[in-house]
Design a protein around this motif. Structure first.
Motif, PDB file in Angstrom:
ATOM      1  N   ILE A 196      20.102  -1.395  -1.927  1.00  0.00           N
ATOM      2  CA  ILE A 196      18.997  -0.650  -1.040  1.00  0.00           C
ATOM      3  C   ILE A 196      17.825  -1.271  -0.762  1.00  0.00           C
ATOM      4  CG2 ILE A 196      17.619   1.589  -1.454  1.00  0.00           C
ATOM      5  CD1 ILE A 196      20.323   2.435  -1.314  1.00  0.00           C
ATOM      6  N   MET A 197      17.178  -2.093  -1.756  1.00  0.00           N
ATOM      7  CA  MET A 197      15.930  -2.697  -1.054  1.00  0.00           C
ATOM      8  C   MET A 197      16.079  -3.759  -0.084  1.00  0.00           C
ATOM      9  SD  MET A 197      13.575  -1.722  -2.626  1.00  0.00           S
ATOM     10  CE  MET A 197      12.163  -1.655  -3.966  1.00  0.00           C
ATOM     11  N   PRO A 198      17.135  -4.548  -0.216  1.00  0.00           N
ATOM     12  CA  PRO A 198      17.480  -5.663   1.098  1.00  0.00           C
ATOM     13  C   PRO A 198      17.639  -4.582   2.486  1.00  0.00           C
ATOM     14  CG  PRO A 198      18.805  -6.077  -0.630  1.00  0.00           C
ATOM     15  CD  PRO A 198      18.324  -5.086  -1.038  1.00  0.00           C
ATOM     16  N   MET A 199      18.214  -3.367   2.465  1.00  0.00           N
ATOM     17  CA  MET A 199      18.616  -2.915   3.534  1.00  0.00           C
ATOM     18  C   MET A 199      17.259  -2.112   4.026  1.00  0.00           C
ATOM     19  SD  MET A 199      22.480  -1.847   3.302  1.00  0.00           S
ATOM     20  CE  MET A 199      22.231  -1.434   4.903  1.00  0.00           C
ATOM     21  N   LEU A 200      16.266  -1.735   3.140  1.00  0.00           N
ATOM     22  CA  LEU A 200      15.235  -0.914   3.122  1.00  0.00           C
ATOM     23  C   LEU A 200      14.137  -1.854   4.023  1.00  0.00           C
ATOM     24  CD1 LEU A 200      14.330   1.458   0.681  1.00  0.00           C
ATOM     25  CD2 LEU A 200      14.649   1.915   3.028  1.00  0.00           C
ATOM     26  N   LYS A 201      14.337  -3.260   3.901  1.00  0.00           N
ATOM     27  CA  LYS A 201      13.196  -3.997   4.601  1.00  0.00           C
ATOM     28  C   LYS A 201      12.442  -3.540   5.692  1.00  0.00           C
ATOM     29  CE  LYS A 201      14.542  -8.559   3.163  1.00  0.00           C
ATOM     30  NZ  LYS A 201      15.395  -9.553   3.780  1.00  0.00           N
ATOM     31  N   PRO A 202      13.109  -3.073   6.752  1.00  0.00           N
ATOM     32  CA  PRO A 202      12.115  -2.552   7.924  1.00  0.00           C
ATOM     33  C   PRO A 202      11.158  -1.407   7.548  1.00  0.00           C
ATOM     34  CG  PRO A 202      14.467  -2.952   8.612  1.00  0.00           C
ATOM     35  CD  PRO A 202      14.476  -3.076   7.192  1.00  0.00           C
ATOM     36  N   ALA A 203      11.950  -0.542   7.002  1.00  0.00           N
ATOM     37  CA  ALA A 203      11.020   0.470   6.339  1.00  0.00           C
ATOM     38  C   ALA A 203       9.832   0.131   5.396  1.00  0.00           C
ATOM     39  CB  ALA A 203      11.820   1.605   5.591  1.00  0.00           C
ATOM     40  N   ILE A 204      10.205  -1.037   4.368  1.00  0.00           N
ATOM     41  CA  ILE A 204       9.172  -1.313   3.644  1.00  0.00           C
ATOM     42  C   ILE A 204       8.109  -2.073   4.294  1.00  0.00           C
ATOM     43  CG2 ILE A 204       8.753  -2.940   1.778  1.00  0.00           C
ATOM     44  CD1 ILE A 204      11.481  -2.278   0.788  1.00  0.00           C
ATOM     45  N   ALA A 205       8.427  -2.889   5.277  1.00  0.00           N
ATOM     46  CA  ALA A 205       7.402  -3.539   6.152  1.00  0.00           C
ATOM     47  C   ALA A 205       6.515  -2.742   6.743  1.00  0.00           C
ATOM     48  CB  ALA A 205       8.043  -4.355   7.167  1.00  0.00           C
ATOM     49  N   THR A 206       7.292  -1.638   7.471  1.00  0.00           N
ATOM     50  CA  THR A 206       6.173  -0.533   8.219  1.00  0.00           C
ATOM     51  C   THR A 206       5.265   0.081   7.204  1.00  0.00           C
ATOM     52  OG1 THR A 206       8.062   0.224   9.260  1.00  0.00           O
ATOM     53  CG2 THR A 206       6.276   1.404   9.604  1.00  0.00           C
ATOM     54  N   PHE A 207       5.811   0.556   5.931  1.00  0.00           N
ATOM     55  CA  PHE A 207       5.046   1.102   4.942  1.00  0.00           C
ATOM     56  C   PHE A 207       3.814   0.262   4.517  1.00  0.00           C
ATOM     57  CE2 PHE A 207       4.130   2.228   0.692  1.00  0.00           C
ATOM     58  CZ  PHE A 207       3.358   3.240   0.637  1.00  0.00           C
ATOM     59  N   ALA A 208       4.194  -0.984   4.172  1.00  0.00           N
ATOM     60  CA  ALA A 208       3.366  -2.004   3.669  1.00  0.00           C
ATOM     61  C   ALA A 208       2.161  -2.204   4.830  1.00  0.00           C
ATOM     62  CB  ALA A 208       3.966  -3.429   3.540  1.00  0.00           C
ATOM     63  N   LEU A 209       2.675  -2.399   6.025  1.00  0.00           N
ATOM     64  CA  LEU A 209       1.523  -2.499   7.206  1.00  0.00           C
ATOM     65  C   LEU A 209       0.545  -1.332   7.015  1.00  0.00           C
ATOM     66  CD1 LEU A 209       0.221  -4.050   9.594  1.00  0.00           C
ATOM     67  CD2 LEU A 209       1.816  -2.638  10.924  1.00  0.00           C
ATOM     68  N   PHE A 210       1.124  -0.130   7.029  1.00  0.00           N
ATOM     69  CA  PHE A 210       0.277   0.873   7.217  1.00  0.00           C
ATOM     70  C   PHE A 210      -0.829   1.142   5.893  1.00  0.00           C
ATOM     71  CE2 PHE A 210       2.962   3.100  10.677  1.00  0.00           C
ATOM     72  CZ  PHE A 210       2.243   2.683  11.349  1.00  0.00           C
ATOM     73  N   SER A 211      -0.072   0.933   4.658  1.00  0.00           N
ATOM     74  CA  SER A 211      -0.952   1.223   3.645  1.00  0.00           C
ATOM     75  C   SER A 211      -1.891   0.154   3.377  1.00  0.00           C
ATOM     76  CB  SER A 211       0.048   1.581   2.384  1.00  0.00           C
ATOM     77  OG  SER A 211       0.561   0.240   2.112  1.00  0.00           O
ATOM     78  N   PHE A 212      -1.312  -1.000   3.958  1.00  0.00           N
ATOM     79  CA  PHE A 212      -2.558  -2.251   3.522  1.00  0.00           C
ATOM     80  C   PHE A 212      -3.565  -1.896   4.428  1.00  0.00           C
ATOM     81  CE2 PHE A 212      -4.296  -6.095   4.739  1.00  0.00           C
ATOM     82  CZ  PHE A 212      -4.714  -6.770   3.238  1.00  0.00           C
ATOM     83  N   ILE A 213      -3.433  -1.671   5.623  1.00  0.00           N
ATOM     84  CA  ILE A 213      -4.551  -1.355   6.673  1.00  0.00           C
ATOM     85  C   ILE A 213      -5.368  -0.203   6.169  1.00  0.00           C
ATOM     86  CG2 ILE A 213      -5.325  -0.361   8.708  1.00  0.00           C
ATOM     87  CD1 ILE A 213      -3.117  -1.884  10.129  1.00  0.00           C
ATOM     88  N   GLN A 214      -4.803   0.853   5.514  1.00  0.00           N
ATOM     89  CA  GLN A 214      -5.611   1.927   4.938  1.00  0.00           C
ATOM     90  C   GLN A 214      -6.259   1.483   3.890  1.00  0.00           C
ATOM     91  OE1 GLN A 214      -5.383   5.125   6.088  1.00  0.00           O
ATOM     92  NE2 GLN A 214      -6.610   5.891   4.757  1.00  0.00           N
ATOM     93  N   ALA A 215      -5.545   0.837   2.824  1.00  0.00           N
ATOM     94  CA  ALA A 215      -6.298   0.575   1.726  1.00  0.00           C
ATOM     95  C   ALA A 215      -7.137  -0.522   1.702  1.00  0.00           C
ATOM     96  CB  ALA A 215      -5.301  -0.056   0.576  1.00  0.00           C
ATOM     97  N   TRP A 216      -7.254  -1.406   2.708  1.00  0.00           N
ATOM     98  CA  TRP A 216      -8.010  -2.486   3.020  1.00  0.00           C
ATOM     99  C   TRP A 216      -9.158  -2.091   3.553  1.00  0.00           C
ATOM    100  CZ3 TRP A 216      -8.455  -7.546   1.358  1.00  0.00           C
ATOM    101  CH2 TRP A 216      -9.357  -8.494   2.078  1.00  0.00           C
ATOM    102  N   ASN A 217      -9.287  -0.942   4.484  1.00  0.00           N
ATOM    103  CA  ASN A 217     -10.422  -0.713   5.482  1.00  0.00           C
ATOM    104  C   ASN A 217     -10.999   0.553   4.623  1.00  0.00           C
ATOM    105  OD1 ASN A 217     -10.121  -2.657   7.232  1.00  0.00           O
ATOM    106  ND2 ASN A 217      -8.671  -1.481   8.432  1.00  0.00           N
ATOM    107  N   ASP A 218     -10.575   1.094   3.784  1.00  0.00           N
ATOM    108  CA  ASP A 218     -11.050   2.530   3.418  1.00  0.00           C
ATOM    109  C   ASP A 218     -12.238   2.223   2.212  1.00  0.00           C
ATOM    110  OD1 ASP A 218     -11.694   5.125   2.958  1.00  0.00           O
ATOM    111  OD2 ASP A 218      -9.932   5.542   2.221  1.00  0.00           O
ATOM    112  N   PRO A 219     -13.534   2.692   2.690  1.00  0.00           N
ATOM    113  CA  PRO A 219     -14.765   2.280   1.740  1.00  0.00           C
ATOM    114  C   PRO A 219     -14.663   3.560   0.605  1.00  0.00           C
ATOM    115  CG  PRO A 219     -15.528   2.834   3.691  1.00  0.00           C
ATOM    116  CD  PRO A 219     -13.870   3.084   3.925  1.00  0.00           C
ATOM    117  N   TYR A 220     -13.921   4.453   0.952  1.00  0.00           N
ATOM    118  CA  TYR A 220     -14.309   5.894   0.427  1.00  0.00           C
ATOM    119  C   TYR A 220     -13.837   5.829  -1.164  1.00  0.00           C
ATOM    120  CZ  TYR A 220     -13.315  10.579  -1.238  1.00  0.00           C
ATOM    121  OH  TYR A 220     -13.341  11.632  -2.180  1.00  0.00           O
ATOM    122  N   PRO A 221     -12.750   5.404  -1.468  1.00  0.00           N
ATOM    123  CA  PRO A 221     -12.475   5.095  -3.044  1.00  0.00           C
ATOM    124  C   PRO A 221     -13.492   4.606  -3.762  1.00  0.00           C
ATOM    125  CG  PRO A 221     -10.812   4.284  -1.868  1.00  0.00           C
ATOM    126  CD  PRO A 221     -11.667   4.918  -1.061  1.00  0.00           C
ATOM    127  N   ALA A 222     -14.020   3.460  -3.346  1.00  0.00           N
ATOM    128  CA  ALA A 222     -14.990   2.620  -4.014  1.00  0.00           C
ATOM    129  C   ALA A 222     -16.326   3.142  -4.026  1.00  0.00           C
ATOM    130  CB  ALA A 222     -15.233   1.073  -3.410  1.00  0.00           C
TER     131      ALA A 222
END
Lengths: 287, 292
Positions: A196-222
Motif C-alpha cells: 500500500i505505502m509505495p502505491m500511495l506515494k502520490p497521495a502521501i506527497a500531496t498530503f505532506a505538502l499541504f500539511s507541511f505548509i499548514q503546520a509550518w505557517n500556522d502561528p495559532y497553536p504556539a
C-alpha cells in the motif's frame, strides 16, 4: 515539439500564451520579490514615501540584525527554527502514518460502519476549525500538556484531509494486488507497508505538502498552547518581532525573517510537485 | 495464537481493519468530535472560572439572542465577509480556470510556471500575508504611483470609478488566493481524453465550440469542488473579520460561552451557503452527465 515558430508562419496563439503566462507569473511573483527586496533594503530606504518596490542599495544588514536582535534576547533564533522543524516534521510524519493506516481498511476491508466512518470524515472536512478552538484549548490546558511539544502536535495528527485523499486514491488500486500479497503469506501489516505505502506515494506527497505548509505557517497553536518563550515556533516568533507598538524599526528584520521562513516550504513544493499533480488527477475528486 | 485460530477469517479481517483505523478514530474523537460536542454545550451555558475549574450555568438561548440583538459587530462583520465572498469567489474561479487552461497548453517551462502559480499558496500564510497587506503590497502599485485615479476621473464619474478601482485593487489578492484551485483545474484538464478533442477537430469544431462543448462540461465536477473549496477558504482565512472577532471574544474577553455560540452560528451560516451551492450545481451536474 511545438515551437513558437512553425516553419515561416508565426504561431500567434503560442506567443499569446507565453505573454500571458509571463504576465500573470510576474504578478504572482510580486509578493516574493517585494519581500526579498524589503529584506535587502537599508534603513534609509525602508520608510521612503511613496514606498519603492525595488531596492537601490542592497545590504545584508537586516539578516545580521535578525541574528543580533534575537541573539541578545534570552532565546536564540535557532531555537524557534528547531521548534518549528520538530513540530512540523512530527505532524507530517505522524499524520501520514495514521492516515495511511486508517485509509487502508476504509478503502479495502469489508466491514460494518465503514460508510459511516467515511461520511464522518467528509463532514468534518467542512467544519471550520474555529468552533473547535475553545474546547481544544480547555482540553489541552486541563490535561497538563501546556508548554509541551505534544500540545502542538497531537491535535493535528488525525487530519481528515489526508485520510480523504488517501482513501480515494486507494480505491483505484486493484484488489488483486493485495490478494496476491496475502496468498504469498504477507500479514496485513506487511501488506500495508510493502504494497500500500509505495502505491500511495502520490497521495502521501500531496498530503505532506499541504500539511507541511499548514503546520509550518500556522502561528495559532504556539500562540494558544504555549506561554514560555522557548517553546514558541517560528511563525509566532516572527509575529512577535513585527508586532506591538514601538517596534516599527524592525520592518526590515521582519522581512528578512519571513523571507527565511518561506525557503523550506518552497523546497518541499519542489520535491513533491510532480507526485502532487498525479494524485489530483487520480484521487477521484471528480466524483 | 490459539484465539486467532478460533476466529473465522472474516472476523479476523474485520478486527484487523478496526485496529488499523483505531489511532485515527481516537485522535478524531479526542480533538474533533468531543470538542465539537463540548462547544455545543458551552454555547448554552455561562462559564465562570472558580476554584473548582470552570462552572457552567444553563442560560438557554441568551447568547444566540445576544449575537443578533446586542452585539453591534457581529452582523455587520458577517455581511462584510459575505460580500467579500460573493465578489471574490467568482473572480477566483474564472482566473483559476483561465490560468489552468494556459498552463495546460504550455509545453516549455511547465514545471517553472506551475511553481510560480502555486507560490502564493506557500507564502500566503497567516502571519506573513497579513503583514504584507498592512504594508499595502496587495494594492497594484500602478494606481497609486502614476496617479491613475485623478487622470481617469476626467473621463469617468467618480461614483463609478471608485468601486471599480477598489475591485481592481483586490485583484492581486484574488490571484494569490487561487493557487490550489489552479492545481485542481489542471488535474481535471489532464484527465480529459485527447480522443474527444480529436473527434471534435475531425467534425470541424472551432476552438471556442470545443471549449464550451467538451472542456467545460468535462471539468464541471472540478468547478464544484473549487467553488466549495474557495468558499470554505474565504470563510476560514486568517484575515477573515468574523474569525478575528471570535478570537477577540474568546481570548481577550475570556467569554467562552458567547464565543461558542457565535462559532456555531457562523458554522451554520457556512453550512447553509454550501447547501445552496450544492443545490445550484446539482442541476448543472445532471445536465452535464446527460450530455456525456
Amino acid at each position: 515539439m511545438h515551437g513558437i515558430v512553425k516553419g515561416r508562419r508565426v504561431d500567434w496563439s503560442g506567443i499569446f500564451l507565453y505573454v500571458f503566462l509571463t504576465g500573470f507569473g510576474l504578478l504572482m511573483l510580486l509578493p516574493l520579490v517585494y519581500m526579498a527586496s524589503t529584506s535587502l533594503k537599508p534603513v534609509s530606504e525602508l520608510f521612503l514615501f511613496p514606498p519603492r518596490f525595488l531596492v537601490d542599495h542592497p545590504t545584508l544588514m537586516n539578516f545580521r540584525d535578525l541574528l543580533l536582535i534575537t541573539g541578545t534576547s534570552f532565546v536564540p533564533f535557532s531555537r524557534y527554527i528547531f521548534n518549528s522543524i520538530v513540530v512540523s516534521g512530527l505532524i507530517v510524519a505522524g499524520g501520514i502514518v495514521i492516515s495511511a493506516m486508517a485509509a487502508f481498511p476504509l478503502a479495502k476491508h469489508n466491514m460494518p460502519f465503514r460508510g459511516a466512518i467515511f461520511n464522518m470524515v467528509v463532514l468534518s472536512l467542512m467544519f471550520s476549525p474555529m468552533v473547535l478552538q475553545i474546547p481544544q484549548y480547555l482540553l489541552i490546558s486541563r490535561s497538563g500538556l501546556m508548554n509541551h511539544y505534544l500540545a502542538l502536535i497531537l491535535p493535528y495528527l488525525a487530519a481528515p484531509v489526508g485520510m480523504f485523499l488517501m482513501t480515494q486514491f486507494l480505491r483505484q488500486i486493484p484488489d488483486a494486488l493485495l490478494e496476491a500479497a496475502r496468498i504469498d503469506g504477507a500479514s496485513e501489516w506487511k501488506v500495508l507497508w510493502s504494497v500500500i505505502m509505495p502505491m500511495l506515494k502520490p497521495a502521501i506527497a500531496t498530503f505532506a505538502l499541504f500539511s507541511f505548509i499548514q503546520a509550518w505557517n500556522d502561528p495559532y497553536p504556539a500562540m494558544v498552547y504555549t506561554t514560555k518563550e522557548d517553546m514558541k515556533t517560528l511563525p509566532l516568533a516572527i509575529q512577535t518581532i513585527s508586532g506591538g507598538a514601538g517596534v516599527i524599526a524592525r520592518v526590515g528584520t521582519f522581512a528578512a525573517a519571513s523571507f527565511l521562513m518561506i525557503i523550506p516550504t518552497i523546497a518541499v513544493f519542489v520535491i513533491t510537485q510532480r507526485l502532487v499533480l498525479q494524485t489530483m488527477a487520480h484521487s477521484g475528486l471528480k466524483e | 495464537m490459539n484465539l486467532k485460530m478460533k476466529l473465522s477469517i472474516r472476523v479476523r479481517h474485520m478486527l484487523e481493519g478496526y485496529i488499523f483505523i483505531l489511532p485515527w478514530i481516537v485522535g478524531f474523537l479526542l480533538f474533533m468530535a468531543i470538542p465539537l460536542g463540548r462547544s455545543f454545550y458551552y454555547a448554552f451555558h455561562r462559564l465562570e472560572p472558580s476554584e473548582h475549574g470552570l462552572v457552567a450555568t444553563f442560560v438557554g438561548f441568551t447568547y444566540f439572542r445576544q449575537a443578533f440583538t446586542t452585539d453591534v459587530d457581529f452582523l455587520p462583520l458577517l455581511q462584510k465577509t459575505m460580500t467579500a465572498m460573493v465578489t471574490q469567489v467568482p473572480l477566483i474561479l474564472v482566473f483559476a480556470m483561465f490560468s489552468a487552461l494556459l498552463l495546460n497548453k504550455a509545453s516549455r517551462g511547465k514545471v517553472f510556471f506551475r511553481g510560480v502559480f502555486f507560490l502564493p499558496v506557500i507564502i500566503a500564510s497567516g502571519a506573513i500575508l497579513r503583514e504584507l497587506l498592512d504594508q499595502g503590497a496587495a494594492k497594484l502599485p500602478i494606481f497609486v504611483q502614476y496617479d491613475l485615479f485623478r487622470k481617469l476621473a476626467f473621463f469617468i464619474p467618480e461614483q463609478i470609478l471608485e468601486p471599480v478601482l477598489e475591485y481592481a485593487d483586490s485583484l492581486t489578492l484574488v490571484m494569490w488566493d487561487s493557487g490550489v484551485q489552479i492545481l485542481i483545474f489542471l488535474a481535471g484538464l489532464q484527465t480529459i481524453s485527447p480522443i474527444l478533442y480529436e473527434a471534435a477537430k475531425c467534425d470541424g469544431a472551432t476552438k471556442w465550440e470545443v471549449f464550451w462543448k467538451i472542456t467545460f462540461p468535462m471539468i464541471m465536477p472540478m468547478i464544484l469542488v473549487n467553488t466549495l473549496f474557495s468558499i470554505v477558504n474565504s470563510f476560514t482565512k486568517t484575515d477573515n473579520h468574523v474569525m478575528n472577532h471570535l478570537m477577540n471574544i474568546v481570548f481577550r474577553n475570556n467569554d467562552y460561552g458567547y464565543g461558542s455560540a457565535i462559532g456555531w452560528l457562523y458554522f451554520l451560516f457556512i453550512f447553509i451557503v454550501l447547501g445552496i451551492i450544492f443545490l445550484i450545481f446539482r442541476k448543472s451536474m445532471a445536465t452535464a452527465e446527460g450530455r456525456a
